[in-house]
Structures are given as structure tokens and as C-alpha cells.
Design an enzyme around this catalytic site. Structure first.
Site, PDB file in Angstrom:
ATOM      1  N   ALA A   1       0.937   1.962   1.657  1.00 44.38           N
ATOM      2  CA  ALA A   1       0.606   1.199   2.850  1.00 44.38           C
ATOM      3  C   ALA A   1       1.368  -0.119   2.749  1.00 44.38           C
ATOM      4  O   ALA A   1       1.747  -0.546   1.659  1.00 44.38           O
ATOM      5  CB  ALA A   1      -0.895   0.961   2.905  1.00 44.38           C
TER       6      ALA A   1
ATOM      7  N   GLU B   1      -3.210   1.206  -6.409  1.00 43.46           N
ATOM      8  CA  GLU B   1      -3.923   0.164  -5.661  1.00 43.46           C
ATOM      9  C   GLU B   1      -4.727  -0.758  -6.566  1.00 43.46           C
ATOM     10  O   GLU B   1      -4.932  -1.927  -6.256  1.00 43.46           O
ATOM     11  CB  GLU B   1      -4.861   0.803  -4.629  1.00 43.46           C
ATOM     12  CG  GLU B   1      -4.144   1.477  -3.470  1.00 43.46           C
ATOM     13  CD  GLU B   1      -3.838   2.948  -3.711  1.00 43.46           C
ATOM     14  OE1 GLU B   1      -3.851   3.407  -4.887  1.00 43.46           O
ATOM     15  OE2 GLU B   1      -3.587   3.648  -2.725  1.00 43.46           O
TER      16      GLU B   1
ATOM     17  N   GLU C   1      -1.055   9.478  -0.655  1.00 42.06           N
ATOM     18  CA  GLU C   1      -2.182   9.944   0.158  1.00 42.06           C
ATOM     19  C   GLU C   1      -1.706  10.724   1.384  1.00 42.06           C
ATOM     20  O   GLU C   1      -2.292  11.740   1.756  1.00 42.06           O
ATOM     21  CB  GLU C   1      -3.053   8.753   0.553  1.00 42.06           C
ATOM     22  CG  GLU C   1      -3.734   8.140  -0.670  1.00 42.06           C
ATOM     23  CD  GLU C   1      -4.447   6.822  -0.372  1.00 42.06           C
ATOM     24  OE1 GLU C   1      -3.753   5.817  -0.121  1.00 42.06           O
ATOM     25  OE2 GLU C   1      -5.687   6.803  -0.381  1.00 42.06           O
TER      26      GLU C   1
END
Ligand code: HXC
Length: 258
Positions: A66, A132, A112
Site C-alpha cells: 500500500a 507492516e 495481499e
């Protein structure tokens, strides 16, 4: 094209190729990428001429996660109100088959998204990870769940708690990916596999996908019943009659998608 962060190529053989295209950010997944993927996948799902889709990135990165720069100044209220990442459920709602073709980094959200695919074909250069924790957070697009389903608790927990990456060979032996090929063969292999799937009866492809996915949501007894009902249902299609007739006549099936 109508897109800025992805390239979409619909081929005449029924395969749609979607390429993540933010090379300077290693294909980091920002809101624009998500919005464009939602549109491209919905378009694919609704287009009867297209029967399989391949999602890929670049040689260096499928996607490095992300977009950290987009997230860094967000607070809880922003994230919660926007249901940040909730839009990915529109991508996973795709009913027709799609494959992730992964070379290089598939980290955080990149890993993901690859795991949202029906299966992953990896280049030998692929590196999967959920780093993360190094940013003070956790996976947020399904990684803690899908990775655990794929590779089991020990390896998933190890990856989430250390942020260490898993290479292609280990990903293969752990069940995270379906196949590993040399990096320069990745796209050929993924497209050939997609063409094979595109050559199958479309409703049967959807039904096979739906019932395998059901194995993650149901008890064994429920799942077997679900499978049998879908199987029975296909006997109401023209493609079932055609498929079995074609076998007996020793010729390929001529599918109608009904
Ligand atoms: C925004 C990113 C990015 C990311 C890389 N870039 N990853 N930008 N979000 N996730 C940008 C860099 O800032 C840099 O921009 C450019 O891409 C090239 O990256 P480099 O780091 O210079 O490349 P390299 O040294 O080759 O290292 C590659 C890398 C490293 C190991 C993949 O980029 C990296 O560790 N990236 C972050 C991986 C990560 O933590 N992903 C998880 C994100 S969180 P500039 O402008 O400097 O050139 C997530 C989960 C969401 O995905 C769940 C809740 C948070």
C-alpha cells in the site's frame, strides 16, 4: 486509455492483461490504483468476450505495498470513516477467474493483492512478505488471514512478526503459489495458463472458482452439499450437453456460456 496507473489490454483470445504501472513507486497501491482496478475488474467480469484475467507488475516489483506516503498522515477517524481498504472487496467479488503473475517484490498490500487472485504464478525472482510490523502496523488487506490459510500458522506468524520475505521456491513448497518459472518466462506462462482457462466452459469456470473458495467459508459437510448443488445446476446448461457430446465425438467443446 481511461486509466493512469494501470494498463489494460483485452486480447482477442479472451484474456485480459492488467499491468500495474507506477514504476517509480514500485507499483505502490494508492487509492487511484484501487479505483482503477475496481473499474477494470468489473469491466472484465461483465464482458462475455473475456474469460480469464492476468494481473501483473514489473520485473522488479509486483507491488511494494500500500502507498505509505498516502497513509502516513491519516488518523483513526479518517481510516475508519473511509473504510480504508474496504474497496478491495469489490476486486475479490470478481466472479470470473483471474491469476496474479508475480515477479520481484510482493510486499504488504502487494502480497495481499496477489493472494486475492485465484492463484499465483511466480517468477523465480518473486519475494513475498508482510513487513507492516516494521511500520508500526499490521496487514490491512487480508494478509493475516489469507497468508495463514495458504502457508499455515507457523510460517505466516513468522513472516508477520519478523517482516522477513519468503522466496519463490519456499512459496511453492509452502503452498502460497501454484507454479514457479524463470523470470523471463513469467508472462508467457501466465498468459498460456490464462488461455487454457479461457478455453473452458465459462459457467463451469465460475462454478469451479466459487466452490473452491467456499472451502474457506464452510464446514466440510456444507461445502460438499454446496458443491453438489452447483454441479447439479450445471446440468441445466447447454455447455454441459455440448461438453459431454464433444467428448464422446472426440472433438473440442464449442462453448456458449449458457
Ligand atoms: C510508497 C513506496 C513504497 C510503498 C517503495 N516506494 N515502496 N512508496 N509506498 N509501499 C517508493 C520509495 O519510497 C521510492 O520512492 C521508490 O518507491 C523506490 O523504492 P526504494 O526503496 O528506493 O527501492 P529499493 O531500495 O530497491 O527497495 C525496495 C523495497 C523498499 C525493499 C521494496 O522500497 C521497501 O521496503 N518498500 C516498502 C515495503 C513495505 O513496507 N510495504 C508494506 C507497505 S504497508 P522515492 O520517491 O524515494 O524514489 C502495506 C500494508 C497495508 O502494504 C496495511 C496497513 C498499513
Amino acid at each position: 486509455s481511461q486509466y493512469e496507473t494501470i494498463l489494460v489490454e483485452k486480447q482477442s483470445d479472451g484474456v485480459t492483461l492488467v499491468t500495474l504501472n507506477r514504476p517509480k513507486a514500485l507499483n505502490a497501491l494508492n487509492s487511484q490504483v484501487l479505483g482503477e482496478l475496481i473499474e477494470a475488474f468489473a469491466d472484465y467480469d461483465g464482458d462475455d468476450s473475456q474469460r480469464c484475467l492476468v494481473l501483473t507488475g514489473s520485473e522488479k516489483a509486483f507491488a511494494a505495498g500500500a502507498d505509505i506516503k498516502e497513509m502516513q498522515d491519516q488518523g483513526f477517524a479518517d481510516m475508519y470513516k473511509a473504510n480504508f481498504f474496504g474497496g478491495w472487496e469489490k476486486v475479490t467479488a470478481t466472479r470470473k477467474p483471474w491469476i496474479a503473475a508475480v515477479a520481484g517484490y510482493a510486499l504488504g498490500g502487494g502480497c495481499e493483492v496477489a493472494m486475492m487472485a485465484d492463484f499465483i504464478i511466480a517468477a523465480d525472482s518473486a519475494k513475498f512478505g508482510q513487513p507492516e510490523i516494521k511500520l508500526g502496523v499490521t496487514p490491512g488487506m487480508g494478509g493475516s488471514q489469507r497468508l495463514t490459510h495458504a502457508v499455515g500458522k507457523a510460517k505466516a506468524m513468522h513472516m508477520c512478526l519478523t517482516g522477513e520475505m519468503m522466496g519463490a521456491e519456499e512459496a511453492l513448497s509452502s503452498g502460497l503459489v501454484a507454479k514457479v518459472v524463470p523470470a523471463d518466462k513469467l508472462l508467457d506462462e501466465a498468459m498460456a495458463t490464462a488461455r487454457t482457462i479461457a478455453g473452458m466452459a465459462p459457467l463451469a469456470a465460475m462454478a469451479n472458482k466459487e466452490m473452491v473458495n467456499a472451502a474457506y467459508e464452510m464446514t466440510l459437510a456444507e461445502g460438499i452439499k454446496f458443491e453438489r448443488r452447483l454441479f447439479h445446476g450445471l446440468f441445466g446448461t447447454e455447455d454441459q450437453s455440448e461438453g459431454m457430446k464433444a467428448f464422446v465425438e472426440k472433438r473440442p467443446g464449442n462453448w456458449k456460456g449458457k
